[in-house]
Design an enzyme around this catalytic site. Sequence first.
Site, PDB file in Angstrom:
ATOM      1  N   MET A  10      31.358  11.499  39.848  1.00 52.95           N
ATOM      2  CA  MET A  10      31.123  11.350  38.396  1.00 52.95           C
ATOM      3  C   MET A  10      32.433  11.517  37.618  1.00 52.95           C
ATOM      4  O   MET A  10      32.569  12.470  36.871  1.00 52.95           O
ATOM      5  CB  MET A  10      30.081  12.375  37.939  1.00 52.95           C
ATOM      6  CG  MET A  10      28.745  12.247  38.642  1.00 52.95           C
ATOM      7  SD  MET A  10      27.636  13.652  38.359  1.00 52.95           S
ATOM      8  CE  MET A  10      28.325  14.894  39.463  1.00 52.95           C
ATOM      9  N   GLN A  52      22.942   9.317  30.734  1.00 49.13           N
ATOM     10  CA  GLN A  52      23.716  10.053  29.729  1.00 49.13           C
ATOM     11  C   GLN A  52      23.633   9.359  28.379  1.00 49.13           C
ATOM     12  O   GLN A  52      23.352   9.988  27.353  1.00 49.13           O
ATOM     13  CB  GLN A  52      25.184  10.140  30.160  1.00 49.13           C
ATOM     14  CG  GLN A  52      25.487  11.087  31.295  1.00 49.13           C
ATOM     15  CD  GLN A  52      26.953  11.022  31.705  1.00 49.13           C
ATOM     16  OE1 GLN A  52      27.654  10.065  31.383  1.00 49.13           O
ATOM     17  NE2 GLN A  52      27.419  12.038  32.401  1.00 49.13           N
ATOM     18  N   THR A  83      32.701  17.621  37.384  1.00 54.50           N
ATOM     19  CA  THR A  83      32.716  16.896  36.116  1.00 54.50           C
ATOM     20  C   THR A  83      32.470  17.899  35.015  1.00 54.50           C
ATOM     21  O   THR A  83      31.719  18.866  35.207  1.00 54.50           O
ATOM     22  CB  THR A  83      31.644  15.792  36.074  1.00 54.50           C
ATOM     23  OG1 THR A  83      31.422  15.386  34.719  1.00 54.50           O
ATOM     24  CG2 THR A  83      30.317  16.276  36.625  1.00 54.50           C
ATOM     25  N   ASN A  84      33.091  17.694  33.864  1.00 56.31           N
ATOM     26  CA  ASN A  84      32.820  18.555  32.709  1.00 56.31           C
ATOM     27  C   ASN A  84      31.478  18.225  32.067  1.00 56.31           C
ATOM     28  O   ASN A  84      30.659  19.096  31.816  1.00 56.31           O
ATOM     29  CB  ASN A  84      33.930  18.397  31.658  1.00 56.31           C
ATOM     30  CG  ASN A  84      35.229  19.059  32.055  1.00 56.31           C
ATOM     31  OD1 ASN A  84      35.460  20.225  31.791  1.00 56.31           O
ATOM     32  ND2 ASN A  84      36.094  18.307  32.706  1.00 56.31           N
ATOM     33  N   THR A  85      31.256  16.930  31.820  1.00 56.19           N
ATOM     34  CA  THR A  85      30.090  16.512  31.041  1.00 56.19           C
ATOM     35  C   THR A  85      28.778  16.978  31.653  1.00 56.19           C
ATOM     36  O   THR A  85      27.871  17.435  30.945  1.00 56.19           O
ATOM     37  CB  THR A  85      30.069  14.986  30.878  1.00 56.19           C
ATOM     38  OG1 THR A  85      31.231  14.573  30.142  1.00 56.19           O
ATOM     39  CG2 THR A  85      28.825  14.524  30.124  1.00 56.19           C
ATOM     40  N   CYS A 197      37.793  16.504  30.389  1.00 53.64           N
ATOM     41  CA  CYS A 197      37.116  15.499  31.198  1.00 53.64           C
ATOM     42  C   CYS A 197      37.973  15.346  32.444  1.00 53.64           C
ATOM     43  O   CYS A 197      39.204  15.256  32.342  1.00 53.64           O
ATOM     44  CB  CYS A 197      36.991  14.170  30.452  1.00 53.64           C
ATOM     45  SG  CYS A 197      36.287  12.853  31.473  1.00 53.64           S
ATOM     46  N   THR A 198      37.365  15.322  33.602  1.00 51.51           N
ATOM     47  CA  THR A 198      38.139  15.394  34.833  1.00 51.51           C
ATOM     48  C   THR A 198      39.005  14.162  35.063  1.00 51.51           C
ATOM     49  O   THR A 198      39.917  14.204  35.891  1.00 51.51           O
ATOM     50  CB  THR A 198      37.208  15.632  36.037  1.00 51.51           C
ATOM     51  OG1 THR A 198      36.120  14.692  36.003  1.00 51.51           O
ATOM     52  CG2 THR A 198      36.652  17.041  36.009  1.00 51.51           C
ATOM     53  N   GLU A 199      38.746  13.064  34.319  1.00 52.87           N
ATOM     54  CA  GLU A 199      39.594  11.875  34.457  1.00 52.87           C
ATOM     55  C   GLU A 199      40.835  11.913  33.572  1.00 52.87           C
ATOM     56  O   GLU A 199      41.782  11.142  33.811  1.00 52.87           O
ATOM     57  CB  GLU A 199      38.797  10.600  34.116  1.00 52.87           C
ATOM     58  CG  GLU A 199      37.809  10.145  35.166  1.00 52.87           C
ATOM     59  CD  GLU A 199      36.489  10.886  35.098  1.00 52.87           C
ATOM     60  OE1 GLU A 199      35.697  10.781  36.048  1.00 52.87           O
ATOM     61  OE2 GLU A 199      36.249  11.579  34.096  1.00 52.87           O
TER      62      GLU A 199
END
Length: 231
Positions: A10, A52, A83-85, A197-199
Site C-alpha cells: 500500500m 479509501q 502505510t500511514n493512511t 506518507c511512506t511514498e
Amino acid sequence: MKMIGMLGGMSWESTVSYYRAVNEGVKARLGGLHSARILLYSVDFQQIERLQHQGDWAATATILEEAALAVQRGGADGLIICTNTMHRVAEQIEQALSIPLLHIADATGRRLAADGVRRVGLLGTRFTMEQPFYRQRLEQRFGIDVLVPGRDERERVHRIIYDELCLGRVRDASRQTYLEIIEALRQAGAEAVILGCTEIALLVQQAQTAVPLYDTTALHAAAAVDFILAD
C-alpha cells in the site's frame, strides 16, 4: 530474534523501502550475514485505494484485519502496517490481535519529542492530513502541535501521491511543489515537517531542504528493528 509481521502493498513501492530498512537495521546491529525474520502479507492496493476514496473504511478494516490475523497465525510476534493512511483503521486491527501492533505515529512522535520539536508540519494523503486519527495521536500522546497545508496544497500533495508516487513516477516538478509547500509550513511556524506518507521519501530527501524532515518509513522501520532485537 523475534519475527515481525508486515502488512504491505500500500503501495508496494514503499513496502520495498520498509523491507530494505528493516533488514539493513538488523544487519547493522548484529553484523555478519544477519537479516530480519519477516512475514510479509502484501495486499492488492487497487481494492484498498478504491475503498479509501469511497470512504468505506469499514471494508478496508475487514481486509487488513484478515491479513493481520493470517500473519499472526503464521507466527509473527508483532505487526507493522506499512502505510500511514491505513492507520486510520489501526485500532480495529489491534483489537483483533493478540500480538502487539507498532503504530507509525508513535514511532514518529517519540522521535519528535526526543528532538524537542513542539510544532510540526504534516504531509500525507488527504485522509492523513484532514482526518483526526494521526494528528490527534501526536497531539494527545506527545503534546505536539500539528500544522497541515491549505486546501489547495493538500489536494496537490494528495494527487502526486496517488497519480505519481504510488505508480513509481518521480518527477522534478512534483518535488519542487513539495519543497515549496514544506517551506510554506516552515513560514507558518513548523519547526520540522513529517513525511507522513511512506511514498514521499521517494520524492523528497533531507539534502534538498534546510527544514528538518521526519521520514515515517525510516522511523517505523527502526521501531520494528528495536522490537525484533529486544530481549
